[in-house]
Design an enzyme around this catalytic site. Sequence first.
Site, short mmCIF file in Angstrom:
data_model
loop_
_atom_site.label_atom_id
_atom_site.label_comp_id
_atom_site.label_asym_id
_atom_site.label_seq_id
_atom_site.Cartn_x
_atom_site.Cartn_y
_atom_site.Cartn_z
N CYS A 75 1.17 -6.99 3.40
CA CYS A 75 1.73 -6.03 4.34
C CYS A 75 2.35 -6.78 5.51
O CYS A 75 1.77 -7.74 6.02
CB CYS A 75 0.62 -5.10 4.83
N LEU A 76 3.52 -6.33 5.95
CA LEU A 76 4.18 -6.96 7.09
C LEU A 76 3.37 -6.81 8.37
O LEU A 76 3.54 -7.60 9.30
CB LEU A 76 5.58 -6.37 7.28
N HIS A 95 0.39 4.21 5.42
CA HIS A 95 0.74 3.96 6.83
C HIS A 95 0.97 5.27 7.58
O HIS A 95 0.68 5.37 8.77
CB HIS A 95 2.02 3.10 6.93
N GLN A 101 5.32 1.26 11.53
CA GLN A 101 5.20 -0.20 11.65
C GLN A 101 6.16 -0.78 12.69
O GLN A 101 5.98 -1.91 13.11
CB GLN A 101 5.43 -0.88 10.30
N HIS A 111 1.21 2.61 -0.93
CA HIS A 111 0.90 1.70 0.17
C HIS A 111 1.61 2.16 1.45
O HIS A 111 0.99 2.27 2.52
CB HIS A 111 1.32 0.28 -0.21
N GLU A 112 2.91 2.41 1.34
CA GLU A 112 3.68 2.82 2.52
C GLU A 112 3.24 4.20 3.03
O GLU A 112 3.19 4.44 4.23
CB GLU A 112 5.18 2.79 2.23
N GLY A 127 8.90 -3.00 1.59
CA GLY A 127 8.66 -1.66 2.08
C GLY A 127 8.31 -1.68 3.56
O GLY A 127 7.79 -2.67 4.07
#
Length: 173
Positions: free
Chosen positions: A98-99, A144, A51, A140-141, A46
């Site tokens: 997470c990235l 952001h 991000q 989660h996304e 994701g």
Amino acid sequence: MAIRPILEVPDPRLKTVSTRVETFDDDLRTLVADMFETMYDAPGIGLAAIQIGVPKRVLVIDLQHEGEDGEPVRTPQVFINPEILDPSDEHTLYNEGCLSVPDQYAEVERPSTIRARWQDLDGKVHEEPMDGLMATCLQHEMDHLEGVLFIDHLSRLKRQMVLKKLEKLRKAA
């Protein structure tokens, strides 16, 4: 399509609240294509537009599963201006990563099931119930989009431990 740099903590842009998408055009399609390419390259499941430094309410998710030949089977999904409706009272713990917080994982508690509403690349509205990993990943996304990272759900002590580990890894690299 281009692979774009992924912002990492403590970049202050990750705390930005993203704005609604009002125009569904080629620029949006290019953004989404770049997001998928960036996410697959990372690799991740994701990615939110913020991000990669774009404060728009755009997410891409692909939970990919392994095909019979051992190769990943991709099921890319785009969520524009997503909303969570009717989160369940029941919660699930999931070990999230997470990235933007690379190589760090921690258990986060979120509603087990949700009903989500979003627009696609053409602006068409969709609504459906979600559970399991998809419900967790979408929540989660979506965090952001509000400037929230998964580590913000942790106790202060756990969050500091994760950030210290990340700093140690960066110094070692």
